[in-house]
Write a protein that holds these residues in place. Structure first.
Motif, short mmCIF file in Angstrom:
data_model
loop_
_atom_site.label_atom_id
_atom_site.label_comp_id
_atom_site.label_asym_id
_atom_site.label_seq_id
_atom_site.Cartn_x
_atom_site.Cartn_y
_atom_site.Cartn_z
N SER A 324 52.66 66.15 -8.30
CA SER A 324 51.22 66.02 -8.20
C SER A 324 50.86 64.54 -8.34
O SER A 324 51.42 63.83 -9.18
CB SER A 324 50.53 66.81 -9.33
OG SER A 324 50.73 68.18 -9.16
N GLY A 325 49.93 64.09 -7.49
CA GLY A 325 49.55 62.69 -7.51
C GLY A 325 50.41 61.81 -6.63
O GLY A 325 50.18 60.60 -6.54
N SER A 326 51.40 62.41 -5.94
CA SER A 326 52.26 61.60 -5.08
C SER A 326 51.60 61.26 -3.76
O SER A 326 52.05 60.37 -3.04
CB SER A 326 53.58 62.33 -4.82
OG SER A 326 53.35 63.55 -4.14
N GLY A 327 50.51 61.98 -3.41
CA GLY A 327 49.80 61.70 -2.17
C GLY A 327 49.96 62.75 -1.10
O GLY A 327 49.44 62.61 0.01
N LYS A 328 50.67 63.86 -1.41
CA LYS A 328 50.94 64.88 -0.39
C LYS A 328 49.66 65.48 0.19
O LYS A 328 49.46 65.51 1.41
CB LYS A 328 51.79 66.03 -0.98
CG LYS A 328 53.06 65.62 -1.67
CD LYS A 328 53.90 66.80 -2.07
CE LYS A 328 53.17 67.80 -2.96
NZ LYS A 328 52.82 67.24 -4.27
N ALA A 499 60.23 64.96 3.95
CA ALA A 499 59.77 63.64 3.55
C ALA A 499 59.43 63.70 2.07
O ALA A 499 58.62 64.54 1.65
CB ALA A 499 58.56 63.21 4.37
N VAL A 500 60.05 62.84 1.28
CA VAL A 500 59.83 62.82 -0.17
C VAL A 500 58.81 61.73 -0.50
O VAL A 500 59.01 60.56 -0.15
CB VAL A 500 61.15 62.55 -0.92
CG1 VAL A 500 60.92 62.57 -2.43
CG2 VAL A 500 62.21 63.58 -0.52
N MET A 501 57.71 62.14 -1.18
CA MET A 501 56.65 61.19 -1.50
C MET A 501 56.64 60.89 -3.00
O MET A 501 56.84 61.79 -3.83
CB MET A 501 55.29 61.73 -1.08
CG MET A 501 55.11 61.87 0.42
SD MET A 501 53.37 62.06 0.90
CE MET A 501 52.72 60.42 0.54
N ARG A 502 56.39 59.63 -3.30
CA ARG A 502 56.22 59.21 -4.70
C ARG A 502 55.21 58.08 -4.74
O ARG A 502 55.36 57.09 -4.02
CB ARG A 502 57.54 58.75 -5.31
CG ARG A 502 57.41 58.39 -6.78
CD ARG A 502 58.66 57.76 -7.32
NE ARG A 502 58.60 57.62 -8.76
CZ ARG A 502 59.45 56.89 -9.48
NH1 ARG A 502 60.43 56.26 -8.87
NH2 ARG A 502 59.32 56.82 -10.79
N ALA A 503 54.17 58.24 -5.57
CA ALA A 503 53.16 57.20 -5.78
C ALA A 503 52.61 56.69 -4.45
O ALA A 503 52.43 55.48 -4.25
CB ALA A 503 53.74 56.06 -6.60
N GLY A 504 52.33 57.60 -3.53
CA GLY A 504 51.68 57.24 -2.29
C GLY A 504 52.59 56.72 -1.19
O GLY A 504 52.11 56.36 -0.11
N ARG A 505 53.88 56.68 -1.44
CA ARG A 505 54.82 56.18 -0.44
C ARG A 505 55.87 57.24 -0.11
O ARG A 505 56.21 58.07 -0.96
CB ARG A 505 55.54 54.92 -0.95
CG ARG A 505 54.61 53.75 -1.23
CD ARG A 505 55.40 52.53 -1.69
NE ARG A 505 56.23 52.00 -0.61
CZ ARG A 505 55.81 51.08 0.26
NH1 ARG A 505 54.59 50.61 0.19
NH2 ARG A 505 56.63 50.64 1.20
N ILE A 506 56.38 57.20 1.11
CA ILE A 506 57.51 58.04 1.48
C ILE A 506 58.77 57.27 1.12
O ILE A 506 59.06 56.21 1.70
CB ILE A 506 57.49 58.41 2.97
CG1 ILE A 506 56.29 59.32 3.27
CG2 ILE A 506 58.80 59.10 3.38
CD1 ILE A 506 56.14 59.70 4.73
N VAL A 507 59.52 57.79 0.14
CA VAL A 507 60.71 57.08 -0.35
C VAL A 507 61.99 57.54 0.33
O VAL A 507 63.01 56.86 0.25
CB VAL A 507 60.83 57.21 -1.88
CG1 VAL A 507 59.62 56.58 -2.57
CG2 VAL A 507 61.00 58.66 -2.31
N GLU A 508 61.93 58.71 0.98
CA GLU A 508 63.10 59.22 1.69
C GLU A 508 62.66 60.25 2.71
O GLU A 508 61.75 61.04 2.47
CB GLU A 508 64.10 59.84 0.70
CG GLU A 508 65.39 60.33 1.35
CD GLU A 508 66.49 60.57 0.32
OE1 GLU A 508 67.57 61.03 0.74
OE2 GLU A 508 66.28 60.31 -0.88
N MET A 509 63.31 60.23 3.87
CA MET A 509 63.02 61.23 4.90
C MET A 509 64.29 61.49 5.70
O MET A 509 65.05 60.57 5.99
CB MET A 509 61.91 60.73 5.84
CG MET A 509 61.42 61.81 6.80
SD MET A 509 60.08 61.31 7.94
CE MET A 509 59.28 59.97 7.12
N GLY A 510 64.50 62.77 6.03
CA GLY A 510 65.67 63.10 6.82
C GLY A 510 65.79 64.59 7.04
O GLY A 510 64.93 65.37 6.63
N GLU A 511 66.87 64.99 7.73
CA GLU A 511 67.14 66.41 7.91
C GLU A 511 67.26 67.08 6.54
O GLU A 511 67.84 66.51 5.61
CB GLU A 511 68.43 66.61 8.70
CG GLU A 511 68.45 65.96 10.06
CD GLU A 511 67.48 66.62 11.03
OE1 GLU A 511 67.27 67.84 10.90
OE2 GLU A 511 66.94 65.91 11.89
N ALA A 512 66.71 68.28 6.40
CA ALA A 512 66.67 68.94 5.10
C ALA A 512 68.06 69.07 4.49
O ALA A 512 68.26 68.79 3.29
CB ALA A 512 66.02 70.32 5.23
#
Length: 546
Positions: A324-328, A499-512
């Motif tokens: 929560s709060g990551s920006g999703k 896509a993994v979000m943290r503090a409003g940024r995407i920190v990692e993205m890729g095939e599940a």
């Protein structure tokens, strides 16, 4: 479990408990002939779907049953006291002092008009003769004991100025203030992120072991059961169908209902999908930035999105995961043009949307529709279901005759009878309301479905049904889907990419499958490590549920 605490009589003995529902309910009894013993120093998880009677058991123990709901038979033996026969004076003395309660939703359990420190202090004012200064010292120490940062500052805060995890810790502090012998926790981590949930569960285990408290932990999450339980009791429509040690119940369930619930739990694994089946880019976000002004207790301006870029391809399910709060949810609202972005660009089929006005956006909005997290809050309680689904097509010029046919078609598509069109949202279960929300989102034949935590509030079996429904509809209609969730188990099952979000940024993205097998960012690794039941599942991977 500390064996030293397990000796002696039960902390609570439930004997032949039957709780009668008022006339006109879906069944005569919420709970029927329940026999259950809670051992000292043990955590007993009471498991079952919504409506199984779990919370009614908790309310009965505390003498807090709703109006017109009554104990029809049985005994609740707490030490020398039968709580069923105890008068209000005795129950008032027991509540808080000898039996503590952690409620599911801390925002409703805390009074929004009073500072949280004073609310914890109230427990000491009612049950002790401590001086005001001594009470304050005890409260501040309690806040430190439950690992709240800067207890002196938070003592003066109001509930809305705390995060969800901090509010839940406040409720735990209130429940533990007087060192109760029995603690009842009613779904205390359901609405929390995996990392916060893991912290709360670890804290409850720590406090329970230190104090030897017996805990009745009510949940429908078997991941939580695997993490925290000593014993498990399974309720189905008010009847106890299975009870035993945690490992026995999870590894070798006896009752078909227990096996059904366990089979519905998403596994912590990602099936390998063929990316070559996906189409060209459909929705693109380029360098999105969104800032909210300063608000709250000692707060500052919040950067909700910070240079976010992503691509959603035709036929793809892209998962957005994070705390929560990551920006999703902010990103989901901006992509569907329900909120404005400060800078950056949004492209739908190559056409720029970010600078368009409300009227110019109308034809694009119908191409992207949203399924909201809470269908009860997002469905107008004053409208019939048919009118709710029909509203979009009528606004966009479809004739009434064609709209009626479309409503019937959609209700059939989501597995509901056509007669559901004449009923109101409150006449349906949570899973059925979510199906109605999906039908409404499909009414305008969108190309993209944005699902914002669509199953987080549902029981595991209903959750599995809704996820399967979304998969079937996506395959049948060729939809693209943006799937917002904090449940990594669900994300791995339904998403092609994550896509993994943290503090409003995407920190990692890729095939599940790749993100799960080899997460590159420390935050992603922390999320997977915090998934409830992950360690238990991995350690028992060679022993699948029978």
């Amino acid at each position: 479990m500390n064996d030293a605490f397990a000796l002696g009589p039960p902390a609570l003995s439930i004997e032949g408990l039957s709780i009668a529902l008022p006339p006109g309910a879906d069944r005569p009894h919420a709970v029927e002939q329940l026999d259950l013993k809670l051992n000292p120093g043990e955590i007993t998880c009471l498991v079952g779907e919504s409506g199984s009677g779990k919370s009614m058991v908790a309310r009965a123990v505390l003498g807090l049953l709703p109006p017109r709901v009554r104990i029809a038979a049985g005994a609740l033996r707490f030490g020398a006291t039968d709580l069923v026969q105890a008068d209000e004076t005795r129950l008032r003395a027991i509540r808080g002092a000898e039996i503590g309660m952690i409620f599911q939703e801390p925002m409703t359990a805390l009074n929004p008009l009073h500072r949280v420190g004073r609310q914890v202090d109230e427990v000491f004012r009612l049950h002790t003769d401590l001086s005001r200064r001594a009470r304050r010292e005890r409260v501040v120490q309690l806040l430190a004991d439950v690992h709240l940062p800067d207890p002196e500052r938070l003592y003066r805060a109001y509930p809305h100025q705390l995060s969800g995890g901090q509010r839940q810790r406040m409720v735990i502090a209130m429940a533990l203030a007087l060192g109760p012998k029995l603690l009842i926790a009613d779904e205390p981590t359901t609405a929390l992120d995996v990392t916060t949930q893991a912290q709360i569960l670890a804290q409850l285990r720590e406090l329970q072991r230190e104090r030897g408290t017996s805990v009745l932990f009510i949940t429908h999450d078997f991941g939580v059961v695997a993490d925290i339980a000593d014993r498990v009791a399974v309720l189905q429509r008010g009847r106890l169908v299975e009870e035993g040690r945690r490992d026995d119940v999870l590894r070798s369930p006896v009752h078909p209902y227990t096996r059904l619930l366990l089979a519905a739990v998403p596994r912590l694994q990602a099936p390998r999908r063929r990316a070559g089946n996906l189409g060209p880019p459909l929705l693109e976000a380029r360098n999105l930035r969104k800032t909210y002004p300063r608000r709250g207790f000692g707060g500052s301006a919040t950067v909700a999105l910070d240079d976010v870029s992503l691509v959603l391809r035709r036929g793809e399910t892209l998962g957005l995961v994070g705390e929560s709060g990551s920006g999703k949810s902010t990103l989901a609202r901006i992509l569907t043009c329900l909120a404005r972005v400060d800078s950056g660009e949004i492209l739908l089929g190559g056409e720029a949307l970010a600078r368009l006005g409300r009227r110019q956006l109308r034809p694009y909005r119908r191409r992207m529709q949203m399924v909201f997290q809470d269908p009860y809050a997002s469905l107008d309680p004053r409208q019939r279901v048919g009118d709710i689904i029909a509203e979009g097509p009528l606004i966009h010029g479809m004739s009434r005759a064609a709209t009626r046919a479309r409503v019937a078609e959609l209700l059939n598509l989501v597995g509901l009878q056509e007669t559901a069109a004449e009923r109101y949202p409150h006449e349906f279960s949570g899973g059925q309301r979510q199906r109605i929300g999906i039908a409404r989102a499909l009414a305008l034949e969108p190309e993209i479905l944005v699902a914002d935590e669509p199953v987080s509030a549902l029981d595991v079996s209903v959750q599995a049904q809704v996820l399967q429904l979304l998969a079937n509809i996506k395959g049948k209609l060729g939809l693209s889907m943006l799937f917002v969730t904090h449940d990594l188990r669900v994300a791995l099952q339904v998403c092609d990419r994550i896509a993994v979000m943290r503090a409003g940024r995407i920190v990692e993205m890729g095939e599940a499958a790749d993100v799960y097998a080899a997460p590159s960012h420390p935050y992603t690794r922390a999320l997977f490590a915090a998934v409830p039941g992950a360690h238990w599942e991995q350690s028992h991977a060679a022993e699948p549920v029978s």
